[in-house]
Design a protein around this motif. Structure first.
Motif: not given
Length: 352
Positions: A107-120, A342-351
């Motif tokens: 569940a956790a690994a799959l959630l991480e994949q889905q949250l990391s998708k560009p269109g999420y 919301f910000c995937p690890p390694g991503g940048q939050m909106a200003l």
């Protein structure tokens, strides 16, 4: 169906046939019957899920997506509206639902994949929409905890509905999520009567333990509400005001309730339970349910399925509204979760 009492610690003694099964088995007495103590151990099957976020478009729900780390629920609540879903896995909505469980170990690994998708697109995810994320097997499998770890890392908002005191194990994660306005918890409280809890929700936490969970969560800064669900005519509806008062005393900020729902196989299981435990009032209970469901035991229409209709349901709604106002259980501070973080690890939050 049998008419016997359920095994100790279970909600039902029956295992009605799976409605999708091509054949049915019928038990016959062959003369070799031996009276032995009833028991039924919990079995946990492992599933590698293909997706983990379930979407819905129901106008009756305050969320459009949810996660259920487990299929089936060991709490064994006799009234559980999720029981019919077990038929989809070729198992019975009866005893199988509470003893043959499925754990989505990825569940956790799959959630991480889905949250990391560009269109999420971020919106609060609910844990506990179908089965309890803090049922007893969570102690060993920790799928809910791992899911929360992912949500915290991604700064993703989450709501939780549970009647399990095990939620306090994850106080470290929940308090950190709360600091960022990323979590709200609803504790399900159906009765203050330990004996009624024992037969109605056999493996769920005791009423006192749930009230303690409300208190400890609130002291840790976690937004907490109480869910009085389901309200069952002549079984626990008389406790409504007291449930709300005790929850308020423990620190609950908001409250909600739902009227008893009996979809598909839940109706005959509940009828059997009534006959076994409350034979003197079974017909009266069912009569009030039918009066609130257009003459049937279940009404699936949006807008009425959660609250019912008719005189009894209207009276219950009025009682709830008055108690809510009197106790001040309509505070929503902290329940408006922050999706902007919301910000995937390694991503940048909106200003902005």
């Amino acid at each position: 169906m049998t008419s016997t009492l359920p095994p100790r610690g279970r909600g039902t003694a029956s295992n009605p046939y799976n409605r999708f099964a091509p054949t049915r088995s019928v038990a016959e007495d062959d003369g070799w019957f031996q009276e032995v103590p009833l028991s039924r151990a919990t079995e946990v099957r492992i599933e590698t899920a293909k997706s983990i976020i379930t979407r819905n478009q129901s106008p009756d729900l305050p969320f459009d997506r949810s996660i259920n780390p487990y299929r089936g629920c060991e709490h064994g609540c006799i009234y559980c509206y999720a029981r019919p879903s077990h038929a989809y896995w070729d198992m019975s909505p009866g005893l199988d639902f509470e003893t043959k469980l499925i754990a989505k170990t990825n569940a956790a690994a799959l959630l991480e994949q889905q949250l990391s998708k560009p269109g999420y697109v971020c919106a609060p995810i609910n844990l506990g929409s179908n089965t309890d994320p803090y049922q007893p097997i969570e102690r060993e499998h920790k799928l809910t905890r791992h899911t929360l770890e992912v949500l915290l890392r991604y700064r993703h908002p989450v709501t939780i509905v549970t009647k399990g005191s095990l939620v306090l194990r994850d106080l470290d994660l929940l308090s950190e999520l709360a600091k960022q306005r990323l979590v709200a918890v609803m504790i399900s409280l159906t009765t203050l009567d330990d004996e009624l809890k024992r037969i109605m929700e056999p493996r769920a936490a005791a009423p006192a333990a749930r009230l303690r969970a409300i208190r400890v969560l609130r002291e840790a800064g976690v937004p907490v509400g109480v869910l009085c669900s389901p309200m069952i005519p002549l079984i626990n509806d008389s406790e409504l005001e007291q449930l709300l008062a005790e929850a308020k005393k423990a620190g609950a900020q908001s409250a909600a309730y739902m009227f008893l729902r009996l979809p598909r196989e839940v109706a005959p299981l509940f009828e059997e339970w009534l006959s076994a435990h409350f034979p003197e009032r079974a017909e009266h209970v069912l009569s009030l349910v039918r009066q609130s469901r257009g003459g049937e035991l279940y009404d699936s229409r949006f807008g009425t399925r959660m609250s019912g209709e008719g005189l009894f349901a209207d009276l219950l709604a009025q009682r709830f509204k008055l108690a809510l106002k009197r106790l001040g259980l309509n505070r929503r501070e902290g329940f408006n979760l922050d999706c902007s973080r919301f910000c995937p690890p390694g991503g940048q939050m909106a200003l902005l």
